[in-house]
Scaffold this motif. Structure first.
Motif, PDB file in Angstrom:
ATOM      1  N   ALA A 129     -10.819  16.410  -7.489  1.00  0.00           N
ATOM      2  CA  ALA A 129     -11.513  17.520  -6.828  1.00  0.00           C
ATOM      3  C   ALA A 129     -10.963  17.694  -5.416  1.00  0.00           C
ATOM      4  O   ALA A 129     -10.852  18.817  -4.911  1.00  0.00           O
ATOM      5  N   PHE A 130     -10.595  16.592  -4.794  1.00  0.00           N
ATOM      6  CA  PHE A 130     -10.043  16.618  -3.441  1.00  0.00           C
ATOM      7  C   PHE A 130      -8.696  17.369  -3.425  1.00  0.00           C
ATOM      8  O   PHE A 130      -8.370  18.063  -2.474  1.00  0.00           O
ATOM      9  N   ASP A 131      -7.905  17.172  -4.478  1.00  0.00           N
ATOM     10  CA  ASP A 131      -6.571  17.777  -4.526  1.00  0.00           C
ATOM     11  C   ASP A 131      -6.419  18.631  -5.788  1.00  0.00           C
ATOM     12  O   ASP A 131      -5.932  18.156  -6.815  1.00  0.00           O
ATOM     13  N   ALA A 179      -7.582  -3.552   1.967  1.00  0.00           N
ATOM     14  CA  ALA A 179      -6.605  -3.484   3.064  1.00  0.00           C
ATOM     15  C   ALA A 179      -5.175  -3.633   2.542  1.00  0.00           C
ATOM     16  O   ALA A 179      -4.249  -2.973   3.023  1.00  0.00           O
ATOM     17  N   LEU A 180      -4.995  -4.504   1.542  1.00  0.00           N
ATOM     18  CA  LEU A 180      -3.663  -4.674   0.942  1.00  0.00           C
ATOM     19  C   LEU A 180      -3.147  -3.336   0.411  1.00  0.00           C
ATOM     20  O   LEU A 180      -1.981  -2.981   0.605  1.00  0.00           O
ATOM     21  N   HIS A 181      -4.039  -2.613  -0.262  1.00  0.00           N
ATOM     22  CA  HIS A 181      -3.653  -1.352  -0.901  1.00  0.00           C
ATOM     23  C   HIS A 181      -3.431  -0.212   0.093  1.00  0.00           C
ATOM     24  O   HIS A 181      -2.980   0.853  -0.283  1.00  0.00           O
ATOM     25  N   ARG A 182      -3.818  -0.443   1.356  1.00  0.00           N
ATOM     26  CA  ARG A 182      -3.605   0.589   2.382  1.00  0.00           C
ATOM     27  C   ARG A 182      -2.761   0.016   3.528  1.00  0.00           C
ATOM     28  O   ARG A 182      -2.856   0.468   4.677  1.00  0.00           O
ATOM     29  N   HIS A 183      -1.948  -0.974   3.210  1.00  0.00           N
ATOM     30  CA  HIS A 183      -1.175  -1.652   4.242  1.00  0.00           C
ATOM     31  C   HIS A 183       0.038  -0.828   4.654  1.00  0.00           C
ATOM     32  O   HIS A 183       0.789  -0.348   3.805  1.00  0.00           O
ATOM     33  N   HIS A 184       0.223  -0.680   5.979  1.00  0.00           N
ATOM     34  CA  HIS A 184       1.298   0.188   6.462  1.00  0.00           C
ATOM     35  C   HIS A 184       2.690  -0.374   6.222  1.00  0.00           C
ATOM     36  O   HIS A 184       3.660   0.377   6.212  1.00  0.00           O
ATOM     37  N   LEU A 185       2.806  -1.689   6.049  1.00  0.00           N
ATOM     38  CA  LEU A 185       4.130  -2.251   5.789  1.00  0.00           C
ATOM     39  C   LEU A 185       4.482  -2.173   4.301  1.00  0.00           C
ATOM     40  O   LEU A 185       5.615  -2.390   3.915  1.00  0.00           O
ATOM     41  N   LEU A 186       3.487  -1.885   3.474  1.00  0.00           N
ATOM     42  CA  LEU A 186       3.725  -1.942   2.024  1.00  0.00           C
ATOM     43  C   LEU A 186       3.729  -0.571   1.361  1.00  0.00           C
ATOM     44  O   LEU A 186       4.283  -0.408   0.275  1.00  0.00           O
ATOM     45  N   TRP A 187       3.061   0.392   1.975  1.00  0.00           N
ATOM     46  CA  TRP A 187       2.909   1.709   1.344  1.00  0.00           C
ATOM     47  C   TRP A 187       3.306   2.799   2.310  1.00  0.00           C
ATOM     48  O   TRP A 187       3.035   2.708   3.512  1.00  0.00           O
ATOM     49  N   ASP A 188       3.890   3.856   1.773  1.00  0.00           N
ATOM     50  CA  ASP A 188       4.242   5.022   2.546  1.00  0.00           C
ATOM     51  C   ASP A 188       2.983   5.889   2.701  1.00  0.00           C
ATOM     52  O   ASP A 188       2.334   6.188   1.704  1.00  0.00           O
ATOM     53  N   ARG A 189       2.632   6.275   3.911  1.00  0.00           N
ATOM     54  CA  ARG A 189       1.402   7.041   4.171  1.00  0.00           C
ATOM     55  C   ARG A 189       0.245   6.521   3.315  1.00  0.00           C
ATOM     56  O   ARG A 189      -0.237   7.196   2.392  1.00  0.00           O
ATOM     57  N   PRO A 190      -0.178   5.285   3.621  1.00  0.00           N
ATOM     58  CA  PRO A 190      -1.090   4.572   2.721  1.00  0.00           C
ATOM     59  C   PRO A 190      -2.427   5.248   2.470  1.00  0.00           C
ATOM     60  O   PRO A 190      -3.009   5.045   1.407  1.00  0.00           O
ATOM     61  N   ASP A 191      -2.924   6.072   3.398  1.00  0.00           N
ATOM     62  CA  ASP A 191      -4.252   6.652   3.194  1.00  0.00           C
ATOM     63  C   ASP A 191      -4.237   8.006   2.485  1.00  0.00           C
ATOM     64  O   ASP A 191      -5.289   8.613   2.292  1.00  0.00           O
ATOM     65  N   PHE A 235      -3.566  10.599  -0.772  1.00  0.00           N
ATOM     66  CA  PHE A 235      -3.655  10.604  -2.236  1.00  0.00           C
ATOM     67  C   PHE A 235      -2.344  11.165  -2.785  1.00  0.00           C
ATOM     68  O   PHE A 235      -2.037  12.338  -2.582  1.00  0.00           O
ATOM     69  N   ASP A 236      -1.568  10.330  -3.432  1.00  0.00           N
ATOM     70  CA  ASP A 236      -0.276  10.768  -3.956  1.00  0.00           C
ATOM     71  C   ASP A 236       0.038   9.989  -5.234  1.00  0.00           C
ATOM     72  O   ASP A 236       0.729   8.973  -5.196  1.00  0.00           O
ATOM     73  N   PRO A 237      -0.476  10.437  -6.367  1.00  0.00           N
ATOM     74  CA  PRO A 237      -0.263   9.674  -7.604  1.00  0.00           C
ATOM     75  C   PRO A 237       1.219   9.483  -7.914  1.00  0.00           C
ATOM     76  O   PRO A 237       1.597   8.491  -8.556  1.00  0.00           O
ATOM     77  N   LEU A 259       0.944  11.330 -16.000  1.00  0.00           N
ATOM     78  CA  LEU A 259       0.290  11.696 -14.738  1.00  0.00           C
ATOM     79  C   LEU A 259      -1.159  11.204 -14.730  1.00  0.00           C
ATOM     80  O   LEU A 259      -1.654  10.722 -13.708  1.00  0.00           O
ATOM     81  N   ILE A 260      -1.826  11.307 -15.878  1.00  0.00           N
ATOM     82  CA  ILE A 260      -3.186  10.772 -15.975  1.00  0.00           C
ATOM     83  C   ILE A 260      -3.170   9.283 -15.598  1.00  0.00           C
ATOM     84  O   ILE A 260      -4.011   8.808 -14.832  1.00  0.00           O
ATOM     85  N   GLN A 261      -2.193   8.554 -16.105  1.00  0.00           N
ATOM     86  CA  GLN A 261      -2.119   7.124 -15.805  1.00  0.00           C
ATOM     87  C   GLN A 261      -1.822   6.871 -14.329  1.00  0.00           C
ATOM     88  O   GLN A 261      -2.363   5.942 -13.733  1.00  0.00           O
ATOM     89  N   ARG A 262      -0.994   7.722 -13.732  1.00  0.00           N
ATOM     90  CA  ARG A 262      -0.709   7.543 -12.304  1.00  0.00           C
ATOM     91  C   ARG A 262      -1.945   7.840 -11.455  1.00  0.00           C
ATOM     92  O   ARG A 262      -2.178   7.195 -10.439  1.00  0.00           O
ATOM     93  N   ILE A 263      -2.739   8.809 -11.889  1.00  0.00           N
ATOM     94  CA  ILE A 263      -3.976   9.117 -11.150  1.00  0.00           C
ATOM     95  C   ILE A 263      -4.943   7.930 -11.237  1.00  0.00           C
ATOM     96  O   ILE A 263      -5.578   7.554 -10.253  1.00  0.00           O
ATOM     97  N   VAL A 264      -5.035   7.316 -12.408  1.00  0.00           N
ATOM     98  CA  VAL A 264      -5.888   6.131 -12.548  1.00  0.00           C
ATOM     99  C   VAL A 264      -5.391   5.037 -11.598  1.00  0.00           C
ATOM    100  O   VAL A 264      -6.184   4.413 -10.876  1.00  0.00           O
ATOM    101  N   ASN A 265      -4.090   4.809 -11.563  1.00  0.00           N
ATOM    102  CA  ASN A 265      -3.551   3.791 -10.659  1.00  0.00           C
ATOM    103  C   ASN A 265      -3.822   4.122  -9.190  1.00  0.00           C
ATOM    104  O   ASN A 265      -4.159   3.239  -8.403  1.00  0.00           O
ATOM    105  N   GLU A 266      -3.661   5.395  -8.851  1.00  0.00           N
ATOM    106  CA  GLU A 266      -3.865   5.777  -7.454  1.00  0.00           C
ATOM    107  C   GLU A 266      -5.351   5.633  -7.069  1.00  0.00           C
ATOM    108  O   GLU A 266      -5.672   5.255  -5.939  1.00  0.00           O
ATOM    109  N   ALA A 267      -6.251   5.905  -8.019  1.00  0.00           N
ATOM    110  CA  ALA A 267      -7.686   5.684  -7.752  1.00  0.00           C
ATOM    111  C   ALA A 267      -7.946   4.188  -7.574  1.00  0.00           C
ATOM    112  O   ALA A 267      -8.701   3.777  -6.679  1.00  0.00           O
TER     113      ALA A 267
END
Ligand code: MNH
Length: 458
Positions: free
Chosen positions: A291-293, A368-380, A382-384, A323-331
């Protein structure tokens, strides 16, 4: 060639889905106690999304670990030295103390061996039709809904249908509502009590009532016991074995040992508790993100409609729904249901260069791991499509890792994919005037206030 990202975001900075305001200054003991009862995630300092380890003391010494190699060390290479924390035990022992989830050492090992076949892919796939039926039922309910719907309530109903059908195959002996209520009350009370102990806060800080709803707990155990007795007395002879059949058949392949009545019941209850709310949360957050995107949602709906046409999703469709699977992973990345795991160090060690002493609490803030700036590009954001490349194994831990990784992970992913694809193919979800759900963690990361969305047929 322009990258997907710059094409979709243009020049304006991308809006972010709702997130927790992480702590920017030390909270002190009282602040910690108050915060822990409101939202465990607010205890995580903001720097935990930028540094590999954060250590401190709230009564016990603790270390928050966000470094993938060190997480592998704790969860896999030295798993014996880092058993589940005392807190985990305090919370779960009274409810499911004899289960796989709580056991350690030899008691854990034989149960894991005995239960692994029940969660083998072919058994999980055989349960697919139950998940498809639950997805159908959910779509029927949503088709009747008017105005705005709390989709979290809806996904809980859907995943509870699944778990009760796969554990009881519709047995009458099972009072769904009673079990559901008992679980809710238990989680609410037990978790609040024990968090203060997890943090090692001094005893003079008042604990909320320590009686965690014993009557509710007793009732839940009775219901599970009678379901087990009924099945043992009248084994099912038709259809694929369900989880209860497989549980009753479970035996250690090395010693032949089967489960006692208490072990059977505690594992059955663990499957029900661990197995439905977590998946419901994944689905509710995934729908919130869609709904957000709306662009992502439209692409996912097109994919699902192309593969499914008018029917509900089945297991065999999943590999055609990437894509459905990527959305589940991103959630699962942005809102991991188990957003905070913990362990207690048994021996002296060094983690990321820090000295660890026996008894130290090791916190694994998956959020925090899943939103870590050294591990993810633009961690916050939503980009499945970030999951078009596979992340570092120990940077993405929605199901934990090592030998104690979630035994139900493929079950959960299959269920989430089937339900999400079925719903997105048929409905458009939009936030309308509703407020964002607030991510709040007590035992799991829940959307406080519900996930209210407008639901319209496509
Ligand atoms: Mn599950 C362990 C998350 C679905 C049954 N589960 C774990 C752990 C995480 C987890 C994280 C590891 C905890 C730790 O190491 O401290 N589980 C999830 C999530 C979902 C989920 C995010 C859904 C999404 N889990 C399920 C389902 C079932 C299940 C479905 C069963 C039907 N989980 C378990 C059991 C364990 C576990 C049992 C304990 C496994 C072990 O210790 O060997």
């Amino acid at each position: 060639m322009r990258s997907l990202k710059s094409a979709s975001s243009g020049s304006r900075p991308p809006r972010e889905p709702v997130k927790v305001a992480l702590a920017r200054k030390p909270l002190g003991i009282i602040g910690t106690a108050l915060t822990a009862q409101r939202n465990l995630l607010e205890l995580i300092p903001e720097i935990a999304t930028r540094q590999p380890i954060v250590s401190g003391r709230t009564g016990v010494r603790f270390h928050m670990v966000m470094d993938p190699a060190t997480l592998r060390h704790i969860l896999k290479e030295r798993v014996e030295d880092y058993p589940k924390s005392i807190v985990t035990k305090l919370i779960l022992e009274p409810a499911v103390g004899d289960s796989l989830f709580v056991a350690e050492g030899a008691q854990w090992r034989w149960q894991r061996r005995a239960l692994a076949p029940a969660f083998a892919l072919r058994h999980v796939e055989a349960l697919g039709p139950i998940m498809t039926a639950a997805a159908e039922a959910s779509a029927r309910r949503l088709a009747l809904a008017r105005n705005t719907v709390d989709v979290y309530e809806e996904t809980v109903a859907a995943t509870f249908d699944v778990i009760s059908d796969v554990t009881f195959s519709g047995d009458r002996a099972f009072d769904r509502d009673a079990v559901h209520r008992a679980i809710d009350v238990y989680i609410e009370q037990a978790a609040k009590v024990s968090l203060l102990d997890v943090l090692g806060l001094p005893g003079w800080i008042p604990r909320p009532r320590r009686l965690f709803s014993r009557p509710g707990l007793g009732r839940m155990k009775e219901i599970a016991d009678s379901a087990i007795d009924a099945r043992a007395a009248h084994p099912r002879t038709e259809g694929a074995p369900d989880l209860l059949d497989l549980l009753l058949d479970a035996a250690d392949p090395e010693t032949g040992r089967a489960m006692t009545r208490d072990e059977l019941r505690d594992n059955l209850l663990t499957f029900i508790v661990a197995g439905h709310e977590t998946t419901a949360l994944t689905l509710a957050w995934a729908l919130y993100l869609c709904a957000f995107d709306p662009d992502v949602q439209d692409r996912a709906a097109a994919e699902a409609r192309h593969v499914l046409g008018d029917r509900a999703a089945v297991v065999a469709d999943l590999h055609r729904l990437p894509l459905i699977q990527r959305i589940v992973n991103e959630a699962l990345r942005l809102y991991p249901p188990a957003a905070f795991l913990s362990r207690t160090a048994q021996v002296a060690d060094r983690l990321c260069g820090r000295e660890v002493l026996p008894g130290d609490t090791i916190m694994l803030p998956i959020y925090a791991l899943h939103r870590h700036h050294l591990l993810w590009d633009r961690p916050d954001t939503f980009d499945p499509d970030r999951f078009l490349t596979t992340p570092d194994r120990y940077a993405f831990l929605p199901f934990g890792g090592g030998p104690r990784i979630c035994i139900g992970a493929s079950f959960a992913l299959q269920e989430a994919g089937i339900i999400l694809a079925t719903l997105l193919a048929r409905f458009r979800f939009s936030a309308g005037a509703s407020r964002d759900p607030q991510p709040r963690m007590i035992l799991t990361l829940r959307p406080h206030g519900g996930v209210w969305l407008d639901v319209a047929p496509r």
